[in-house]
Design an enzyme around this catalytic site. Structure first.
Site, PDB file in Angstrom:
ATOM      1  N   ASP A 268     -34.000 -27.899  77.028  1.00  0.00           N
ATOM      2  CA  ASP A 268     -33.815 -28.962  76.044  1.00  0.00           C
ATOM      3  C   ASP A 268     -33.227 -28.329  74.777  1.00  0.00           C
ATOM      4  OD1 ASP A 268     -33.765 -31.383  74.762  1.00  0.00           O
ATOM      5  OD2 ASP A 268     -35.816 -31.938  75.250  1.00  0.00           O
TER       6      ASP A 268
HETATM    7  C1  BGC Z   1     -34.256 -34.499  73.632  1.00  0.00           C
HETATM    8  C2  BGC Z   1     -33.551 -34.638  74.953  1.00  0.00           C
HETATM    9  C3  BGC Z   1     -32.090 -34.916  74.728  1.00  0.00           C
HETATM   10  C4  BGC Z   1     -31.512 -33.793  73.892  1.00  0.00           C
HETATM   11  C5  BGC Z   1     -30.020 -33.935  73.654  1.00  0.00           C
HETATM   12  C6  BGC Z   1     -33.567 -33.514  72.708  1.00  0.00           C
HETATM   13  O1  BGC Z   1     -34.108 -33.533  71.437  1.00  0.00           O
HETATM   14  O2  BGC Z   1     -35.591 -34.100  73.855  1.00  0.00           O
HETATM   15  O3  BGC Z   1     -34.142 -35.654  75.699  1.00  0.00           O
HETATM   16  O4  BGC Z   1     -31.425 -35.042  75.949  1.00  0.00           O
HETATM   17  O5  BGC Z   1     -32.173 -33.780  72.647  1.00  0.00           O
HETATM   18  O6  BGC Z   1     -29.722 -34.982  72.831  1.00  0.00           O
END
Ligand code: BGC
Length: 750
Positions: A268
């Protein structure tokens, strides 16, 4: 004509080739490419870089960044491609973006879509979102979020499928199939247990026993993988003391070994850097080794791998073979998804595609709206509205397009949004009904001054109307990532507003917006009807107007328990029994002394505007072996005067087992449309193999015994019959059945 293997695998004679032939061809291409790649280029393939101000395109030109995210428009992606074309090997890019519930057209949010209990509809939405998004050059979505949660304090419940493993796993499969059909590689997320953060706080630690993990949390991921998910995103949270981003037990033992996942694990956003805050090390090299060594293949939004893996390799902390395995996974994915044919960005073509899709996207968005809005109350049969000449529509949220969009607007446009105010006013006009709109106190989040002129105007408007439609609930910032809440009650301002409107004596209909339950306890006796409209997206407001005026019959069912008090959370219908079940007459039982322990609305709940009668359940056999399927039949009759869509829900409880079993668990559901006066038998097949659970070693067992089969309109269904299961089953983790998948055991997958 001589056909090359690559042309054949690109689809020309796909139909007659065994998939293995193509897999071999892909491997050959990957091998050939790997031989030509430098270490820096290899590390580029396991790096994912996001658009930023003053973005440096140099690494793309050098091939040391091989994947990008958030360059959502063709215009922006074109710039990427111009630089990428200068790269030596021109390896196709993964181009990711969060397409959660739409790209240009926003559909109802995922939790709302789950309320349809309709897998086909969910797949259709994902496909449409995929088609819109891929027309603009993206080829990867960071979705679906398949995290289960029983704690609606967590803001991200809006992105998921609710609290129940069966529904969530079925929807995970459907959504993955839809997105892929729409042209996107998918990334089910967040592995794992992110929805169980302590206190409902985002990013918080999770402590969880493995049988629970395997019974409830993993099946949606397994369903997503079985449906073809090519990537999985690891989670931010610590799991049993080890951050998921650096947790080999989760990523290697469970995901790779037990779940047979062969695709790419992507971290993530910035999660490797955040391992410092988790306390794993202050040293970037150590963090790189911990996360890569634990099984993260690709790093999102930071550059630890590209910067530190060369040193880690030189010092023997990481083996080059491991890097090659990760790179190979990425390249295989790219070739299998034929990304080389999609390195194009064309604004005109994208605009034309979006315009072509627009009518069907709009129709689908309205349909999902109609099918996702949950009728919570309908006292005095207030809905659909009848005999009304003037409506007072009250609340700033009715006229706030941004709040209709919810927390993930993607590339939608605010000007496209049809607001509740517009939709209701236009629909009312067709019947000669006047609608006066009053902002009152806007979103009314804090305390309000009842003497305020706008507030007073709303009250006077209510007095002059035949019915009041008040829009209350969450605004878009109150839901989603980073929007955990400690109190889900209606805000003080909205509570004061509903009190004032109710005092006029006019019937009040609430339209409740949001991404999670909004507790209506403070105004419970003060409205006639309440319709949960969620965040309706671009056109969902039209559906709310349809329901108000009876053009559509509400049919949605809650995919999450709706509590009475935030203090009851976490809460789910499929809880384990206790040695001291709640009893009002006995203090020493499982309850609170200050709130009824039952939910306000149970999982699966939702009213219709007709009157239906359920009878049954009947089983086609009263005894069954573990390898058999039992058909549960319920007779449903529409005794009311309006058409209805009912969802028969089947819940099962094993009476005696070696572990305590949930008081009931959803094991199947089926919907039926009934005209007034119509009655039908609804059959729901249940595989006995689905009635088992995991033991402490991760094996899946079905234990013989008596299973009580409940069926009805929600998880409180009282009618039941008993099934005797006569044989046992014991399967290793990778063979445990996956809900809604035809083949129970996936042993033959590899
Ligand atoms: C979130 C993810 C997301 C990623 C990209 C993160 O903060 O937890 O679910 O896909 O950001 O935007």
């Amino acid at each position: 004509m001589r056909l090359s293997w690559s042309a054949a695998c690109a689809g020309l004679i796909m139909a007659v080739l065994a998939p293995q032939v193509c897999a071999d061809e892909i491997d050959r291409r990957v091998d050939a490419l790997m031989h030509r790649m430098t270490l820096a280029e290899k590390l580029g393939q396991i790096s994912l870089s996001s658009i930023a101000k003053d973005y440096d395109y140099g690494p793309l030109e050098r091939g040391t960044v091989g994947n990008v995210m958030n360059f959502g428009t063709p215009e922006k992606f074109q710039v990427v491609l111009d630089h990428w074309r200068k790269s030596r090997l021109r390896i196709p890019l993964l181009h990711g973006i969060d397409i959660i519930y739409g790209f240009r057209t926003l559909f109802a949010v995922p939790i709302a879509q789950a309320a349809t209990f309709d897998l086909g509809l969910n797949a259709a939405v994902a496909e449409m979102a995929g088609r819109e998004s891929s027309s603009a050059g993206s080829n990867w979505t960071f979705a679906p979020m398949v995290d289960l949660s029983r704690d609606s304090r967590w803001g991200r419940v809006v992105e998921g499928a609710g609290e129940d493993v069966h529904l969530a796993a079925c929807l995970a499969g459907a959504r993955v199939r839809g997105f892929r059909k729409g042209g996107l590689v998918v990334a089910p997320k967040h592995f794992v247990a992110y929805g169980f953060g302590q206190g409902g706080r985002d990013y918080d630690a999770v402590e969880m026993g493995e049988p629970f993990l395997r019974d409830h949390v993993l099946p949606p991921f397994r369903a997503a993988i079985a449906a073809g998910a090519e990537t999985v995103m690891s989670a931010f949270n610590a799991f049993n003391g080890v951050p998921a981003t650096a947790n080999p037990h989760l990523l290697k033992k469970i995901l790779r070994h037990d779940m047979h996942f062969e695709g790419v694990v992507v971290s993530d956003w910035g999660a490797i850097d955040q391992l410092r805050n988790h306390g794993l090390s202050a040293d970037p090299l150590a963090l790189t080794v911990r996360s890569f060594g634990a099984g993260v293949d690709m790093e999102m939004a930071s550059t630890f791998f590209a910067t530190n893996l060369p040193t880690a390799l030189a010092r023997g902390l990481i083996d080059m073979k491991a890097v090659d395995v990760a790179v190979r996974r990425v390249l295989r994915l790219k070739f299998a998804a034929k990304l080389e044919t999609r390195m194009v960005a064309d604004q005109a073509l994208s605009d034309a595609t979006l315009a072509r899709l627009a009518p069907s996207a709009r129709a689908l968005a309205v349909e999902v709206g109609r099918r996702s809005m949950v009728l919570l109350e309908n006292r005095n049969d207030r809905l659909p509205l009848a005999g009304v000449g003037r409506i007072a529509l009250v609340g700033g949220l009715a006229d706030s397009p941004r709040d209709h969009m919810g927390p993930h607007p993607a590339l939608s446009r605010i000007d496209d949004i049809v607001t509740l105010r517009k939709a209701i006013t236009e629909r009312a006009a067709t019947e000669g009904v006047a609608v006066d709109w009053f902002a009152a106190c806007g979103a009314c989040r804090g305390a309000v001054d009842p003497q305020d002129p706008a507030f007073q105007a709303a009250v006077r408007g209510a007095e002059a109307a035949d019915v009041v439609v008040a829009v209350v609930g969450e605004s878009h910032e109150e839901s989603g990532e980073g929007a955990s809440r400690s109190d889900l009650a209606l805000s003080p301002g909205q509570t004061a507003l509903v009190h004032a409107l109710a005092k006029t004596g006019k019937p009040v209909v609430l339209l409740v917006t949001g991404g999670r339950p909004v507790l209506l306890e403070a105004v419970m006796g003060e409205f006639d009807a309440a319709l949960m409209v969620w965040f309706p997206g671009t056109y969902g407001a039209i559906a709310a107007a349809d329901i108000l005026f009876g053009d559509a019959a509400p049919s949605a069912r809650l995919p999450m328990t709706w509590p009475r008090s935030t203090g009851q959370l976490p809460m789910s219908y499929d809880r384990l029994p206790t040695g001291r079940p709640a009893s009002v007459d006995d203090k020493w039982t499982n309850k609170y002394i200050d709130v009824d322990p039952s939910p306000r609305y149970p999982f699966g709940y939702g009213l219709s505007t007709s009157r239906t009668l359920f009878s049954g359940p009947r089983l086609d056999r009263s005894r069954a072996r573990a390898d058999q399927t039992v058909t549960v039949t319920v007779h449903v009759a529409n005794a009311g005067s309006r058409a209805v869509r009912e969802t028969v829900q089947v819940y099962v409880h094993q009476m005696v087992a070696s572990r305590s079993r949930p008081v009931r668990q959803l094991k199947g559901f089926a919907s039926v449309d009934l005209a007034p006066g119509e009655a039908r038998d609804v059959a729901v097949p249940i595989r006995v193999l689905d009635l088992g659970f995991h033991d402490d070693d991760g094996n899946y067992v079905v234990e013989p015994g008596i299973f009580r089969v409940f069926a009805g309109r929600d998880s409180d269904a009282a009618d039941f019959t008993d099934l005797a299961v006569t044989t046992a089953a014991r399967l290793p983790p990778w063979q445990a059945p996956i809900p809604c998948l035809d083949t129970p055991a996936r042993a033959a997958r590899r």
